[in-house]
Write a protein that holds these residues in place. Structure first.
Motif, PDB file in Angstrom:
ATOM      1  N   SER A 455     -11.770  -1.520   3.714  1.00 49.05           N
ATOM      2  CA  SER A 455     -10.948  -0.238   3.982  1.00 49.05           C
ATOM      3  C   SER A 455      -9.760  -0.150   3.152  1.00 49.05           C
ATOM      4  CB  SER A 455     -10.557  -0.773   5.414  1.00 49.05           C
ATOM      5  OG  SER A 455     -11.642  -0.615   6.115  1.00 49.05           O
ATOM      6  N   ALA A 456      -9.344   0.761   3.135  1.00 50.29           N
ATOM      7  CA  ALA A 456      -8.358   1.069   2.343  1.00 50.29           C
ATOM      8  C   ALA A 456      -6.843   0.513   2.223  1.00 50.29           C
ATOM      9  CB  ALA A 456      -7.653   2.284   1.943  1.00 50.29           C
ATOM     10  N   PRO A 457      -6.390  -0.375   1.808  1.00 50.13           N
ATOM     11  CA  PRO A 457      -5.728  -1.505   2.249  1.00 50.13           C
ATOM     12  C   PRO A 457      -4.269  -0.370   2.422  1.00 50.13           C
ATOM     13  CG  PRO A 457      -5.524  -1.582  -0.256  1.00 50.13           C
ATOM     14  CD  PRO A 457      -6.540  -0.767  -0.003  1.00 50.13           C
ATOM     15  N   ASP A 458      -3.951   0.623   2.194  1.00 55.92           N
ATOM     16  CA  ASP A 458      -3.284   1.821   2.558  1.00 55.92           C
ATOM     17  C   ASP A 458      -2.972   3.259   2.275  1.00 55.92           C
ATOM     18  OD1 ASP A 458      -1.125   2.556   0.105  1.00 55.92           O
ATOM     19  OD2 ASP A 458      -1.407   0.397  -0.330  1.00 55.92           O
ATOM     20  N   HIS A 459      -2.328   4.240   2.014  1.00 59.26           N
ATOM     21  CA  HIS A 459      -2.381   4.846   2.305  1.00 59.26           C
ATOM     22  C   HIS A 459      -1.345   5.719   1.709  1.00 59.26           C
ATOM     23  CE1 HIS A 459      -6.241   4.729   4.452  1.00 59.26           C
ATOM     24  NE2 HIS A 459      -6.872   5.523   3.431  1.00 59.26           N
ATOM     25  N   ASN A 460      -0.424   5.173   1.127  1.00 63.36           N
ATOM     26  CA  ASN A 460       0.329   5.985   0.178  1.00 63.36           C
ATOM     27  C   ASN A 460       0.321   6.943  -1.000  1.00 63.36           C
ATOM     28  OD1 ASN A 460       3.258   5.743  -0.511  1.00 63.36           O
ATOM     29  ND2 ASN A 460       2.945   3.775  -1.907  1.00 63.36           N
ATOM     30  N   VAL A 461       0.833   7.952  -0.350  1.00 56.01           N
ATOM     31  CA  VAL A 461       0.418   9.153  -1.505  1.00 56.01           C
ATOM     32  C   VAL A 461       1.297   9.119  -2.630  1.00 56.01           C
ATOM     33  CG1 VAL A 461       0.902  11.906  -1.116  1.00 56.01           C
ATOM     34  CG2 VAL A 461       0.186  10.427   0.980  1.00 56.01           C
ATOM     35  N   ALA A 462       2.385   8.805  -2.544  1.00 57.87           N
ATOM     36  CA  ALA A 462       3.199   8.324  -4.017  1.00 57.87           C
ATOM     37  C   ALA A 462       2.414   7.516  -4.677  1.00 57.87           C
ATOM     38  CB  ALA A 462       4.467   7.843  -3.404  1.00 57.87           C
ATOM     39  N   ALA A 463       1.538   6.362  -3.939  1.00 60.73           N
ATOM     40  CA  ALA A 463       0.752   5.835  -5.140  1.00 60.73           C
ATOM     41  C   ALA A 463      -0.097   6.562  -5.807  1.00 60.73           C
ATOM     42  CB  ALA A 463       0.225   4.371  -4.426  1.00 60.73           C
ATOM     43  N   ILE A 464      -0.547   8.106  -5.027  1.00 62.71           N
ATOM     44  CA  ILE A 464      -2.016   8.361  -5.798  1.00 62.71           C
ATOM     45  C   ILE A 464      -1.878   8.134  -7.291  1.00 62.71           C
ATOM     46  CG2 ILE A 464      -2.941  10.211  -5.796  1.00 62.71           C
ATOM     47  CD1 ILE A 464      -2.614  10.677  -3.226  1.00 62.71           C
ATOM     48  N   PRO A 465      -0.838   9.159  -7.914  1.00 63.28           N
ATOM     49  CA  PRO A 465      -0.339   8.240  -9.194  1.00 63.28           C
ATOM     50  C   PRO A 465      -1.105   8.107 -10.210  1.00 63.28           C
ATOM     51  CG  PRO A 465       0.728  10.285  -9.027  1.00 63.28           C
ATOM     52  CD  PRO A 465       0.067   9.895  -7.334  1.00 63.28           C
TER      53      PRO A 465
END
Length: 751
Positions: A455-465
């Motif tokens: 699974s994805a380790p996190d869903h930190n939107v700020a890390a998308i770039p």
């Protein structure tokens, strides 16, 4: 759809300028990146370093006819004949698949309106899926023989010949199609240049396809599963290797090759070459899509962009399942675009059926195919069909019928794989969806461990770039040309509707990769052909000499870099023209080589912490990290369910000895370095410690061990040293100042 005239005036020039600035900036940024997988903390490697390396040795690295410079190995054209048996088997499997696909599809369509490339892609896509389903059926029935595997293809070949003699023009439904309007004939010189640019990469892929397996996953299950089935003479559930319960479309080709050779190692090489050839199917499909919707030159640019991408070469020499998934994603997209173009109801239904079968085949190649192919293509067909039938009183009924046809075709391709799991485990998508279906040999703890690892380790939107940067620029094996020119091509979406749909599919893939997977880089590989089509479409952004010259120059420069890079070890071990005997020796781990050479012929080894066992030439028992530990099952007490696993006692010496004797175990091999890696990542049972083996020695069950490998203790991180030191009996692994014992072999005492 036919293209409109280019936008005149300032706006068109402004958009071209923006595209030029983007492409130039992105390539500058791309080639300045450090490569994360190839670098170490002490020795970072950047793309500029690779450029320097290529510049220092251009006459060898950029010469597709020179494969004689493999250090420490005999290499050259004299070893080309060694590859011919593998080439012959791969071609036979391709012919067998083509016959099956052609026999089925020649009754469905009048093909005169399709491009040769579209015909070949559809034939091979359907045929490969049918062939692998037949191999599965033969395996489940216990009839894995050359005659059994090839009989349907022989019959299909007869059907094809009869159809040709009778003329197939009267069969099936008439397919409507129209090609992109081109103001004039394509630039022949440029077309030939692009064709010749693709050839060195094609040659490199073919040579790399016979590389002996060296990747962990391949030697753990992609080839190990077929090897076990070949040796057993049938396809059964391997409860010690959960991965072999996945849909195994790709792996069935390797199993078929083993059957044709009558040898698991030679069959594995032929199977790898067969899978490497699937990259060419993706390239042909990319050309077909580019040719139909954009023109000859954009199609050829897309082909070059695809085959020159280092990831394309890497998955060819490794034999990941992503190769087949990539092809089926691209072929499904092509078939879907053709299906929605049909105004004739009969043709639309039949092309929808083929699209569904190809989509199901993508899922049969790998479970994520349901997310990356079945769902988005199904939605696309639904939306486009609803739009086409808007205002038609019978539209709802037609929409329902197309949905049913698509769904049934998907089930026809992937259903047998799901049925096999349902019968064997009670869960059609085993080991997924445990909370829904359950499973006989799975548990909540195992399911939690699986989900945590996948699974994805996190869903930190700020890390998308940063994550998009990982995909577009920082990946070691990415092609800078793709994003440099695919992004400007988005400005064409309003002029070419297929470009818009392809762009949406790419966006869907990136979103689901980020949101629903554990974000390893090869999970987004299937979007590469779609990006290649978009990059090829950038040719149509402007007919100005500056823009098109910049595009071609950028493509040539990227190809030169990618080819030189692919000739280096950073792409992975590539056999080139090496002596195959030497190549096999180089890819077998030293410890496995010692075991092969020194163990008695009647040896049977219990592997603890070791699952990369494809190269073993002895009998063994093993389990993967996501399966129950066989060592724990055989030696731990079962009357302490409330005691923590690490604190449970061991069975009596008599019970353990009887169990080992029952399973004819003569040796026990322990890979502590792998156990350490698992405990630092996926997790590994606390039961297995050095103290357990000291106890077995004290019981007289195991003799003192033979050290198979030692490692640099000081080179381990502080966290790794602390982990090892926490193991009960860890002091027994310290073999001297600055070193530790990483692999041990015990002989079972015979009484």
């Amino acid at each position: 759809m036919p293209e409109s005239h280019d936008q005149p005036g300032i706006m068109a020039r402004l958009l071209t300028l923006v595209a030029l600035l983007w492409a130039g900036w992105f390539l500058w940024f791309f080639f300045g990146q450090t490569l994360p997988n190839l670098s170490t903390a002490d020795a970072p490697i950047s793309r500029s370093d690779i450029v320097t390396e290529i510049g220092n040795n251009p006459f060898s690295l950029l010469n597709p006819l020179d494969y004689s410079s493999r250090a420490g190995a005999d290499s050259g054209w004299k070893f080309l004949p060694q590859r011919m048996p593998f080439v012959g088997t791969a071609l036979l499997l391709w012919l067998a698949a083509w016959c099956l696909g052609r026999a089925v599809l020649q009754t469905l369509f009048v093909r005169k309106n399709l491009l040769w490339s579209e015909c070949f892609v559809l034939d091979m896509g359907v045929g490969i899926s049918l062939l692998t389903l037949w191999v599965l059926a033969c395996g489940v029935a216990g009839h894995l023989s050359t005659a059994a595997v090839l009989t349907p293809s022989v019959v299909a070949f007869s059907v094809v010949i009869i159809g040709w003699k009778r003329g197939v023009a009267d069969c099936g439904a008439l397919v409507e199609s129209s090609l992109a309007f081109e103001a004039g004939p394509p630039n022949r010189k440029l077309a030939w240049l692009l064709t010749f640019m693709a050839l060195p990469f094609a040659w490199h892929i073919i040579l790399g396809g016979v590389t002996p397996p060296f990747d962990f996953d391949v030697r753990e299950y992609h080839l190990q599963g077929p090897k076990e089935w070949f040796l057993a003479g049938r396809v059964t559930t391997l409860e010690h290797n959960v991965y072999t319960s996945f849909p195994f479309l790709s792996e069935m080709l390797s199993l078929a090759a083993m059957v044709l050779h009558g040898d698991w190692w030679q069959g594995a090489i032929s199977g790898k070459l067969t899978l490497a050839g699937i990259q060419f199917l993706s390239a042909i499909c990319v050309y077909a899509m580019g040719r139909r919707w954009l023109g000859v030159i954009p199609g050829l640019i897309a082909v070059v962009a695809l085959v020159s991408t280092p990831w394309t070469i890497r998955i060819s020499i490794i034999a990941y399942a992503e190769g087949a998934l990539t092809f089926y994603l691209t072929a499904t997209a092509m078939a879907a675009l053709l299906a929605v173009q049909q105004s004739a109801w009969r043709a639309r239904v039949r092309l929808t059926a083929v699209t569904g079968f190809l989509a199901g085949s993508a899922m049969a190649a790998k479970y994520p195919g349901v997310l990356s192919v079945v769902i988005p293509v199904g939605v696309f067909l639904l939306v486009r069909s609803q739009s086409a039938d808007e205002g038609d009183a019978s539209g709802a009924g037609r929409l329902l019928k197309l949905s049913v046809v698509f769904g049934l075709a998907v089930c026809a391709a992937v259903g047998p794989w799901l049925l096999r799991n349902a019968v064997d485990t009670g869960n059609p998508v085993y080991p997924l969806a445990y909370s829904v279906f359950g499973a006989a040999d799975w548990s909540p703890a195992m399911d939690a461990k699986w989900k945590a690892a996948h699974s994805a380790p996190d869903h930190n939107v700020a890390a998308i770039p940063a994550h998009i940067d990982d995909v577009a620029a920082r990946s070691d094996w990415q092609n800078g040309f793709l994003f440099a020119f695919a992004v400007p091509a988005l400005m064409l979406a309003w002029r070419y509707r297929p470009i818009g749909w392809i762009a949406l599919h790419v966006a869907w893939m990136l979103v689901t990769w980020w949101a629903l997977t554990h974000r390893i880089d090869r999970f987004w590989i299937p979007i590469i052909p779609l990006l290649a089509i978009l990059a090829g479409a950038a040719w149509k952004l402007s007919d100005g000499r500056l823009w098109r010259s910049a595009l071609v120059v950028s493509l040539v420069a990227c190809c030169a870099f990618n080819y030189g890079f692919s000739r280096l070890d950073g792409i992975g071990f590539h056999v080139g023209m090496m002596d195959m005997t030497e190549a096999k020796r180089k890819t077998v781990r030293r410890d496995m080589k010692l075991l092969n050479e020194t163990l008695p012929r009647d040896a049977r080894v219990l592997m603890v912490g070791e699952a990369e066992v494809f190269n073993s030439e002895f009998q063994l028992v093993y389990n993967t990290v996501f399966n129950d530990s066989i060592f724990e099952q055989w030696t731990s007490r079962t009357d302490q369910p409330d005691v923590a696993v690490g604190d449970r006692g061991m069975k009596s010496a008599a019970e353990i000895r009887d169990t080992l004797r029952e399973h004819e175990i003569t040796h026990v091999f322990v890979n502590w370095s792998e156990i350490l890696r698992y405990r630092m990542t996926y997790g590994y049972t606390d039961y297995v410690t050095p103290q357990r083996f000291l106890q077995l020695e004290e019981m007289g069950i195991l003799q003192p061990p033979i050290v198979m490998a030692t490692g640099d203790w000081n080179g381990r991180s502080d966290a790794e040293q602390q982990e090892v030191s926490s193991w009960s009996g860890a002091e027994s692994l310290r073999s001297g100042p600055g070193s530790w014992t990483s692999m041990l072999l015990y002989r079972v005492t015979q009484e």
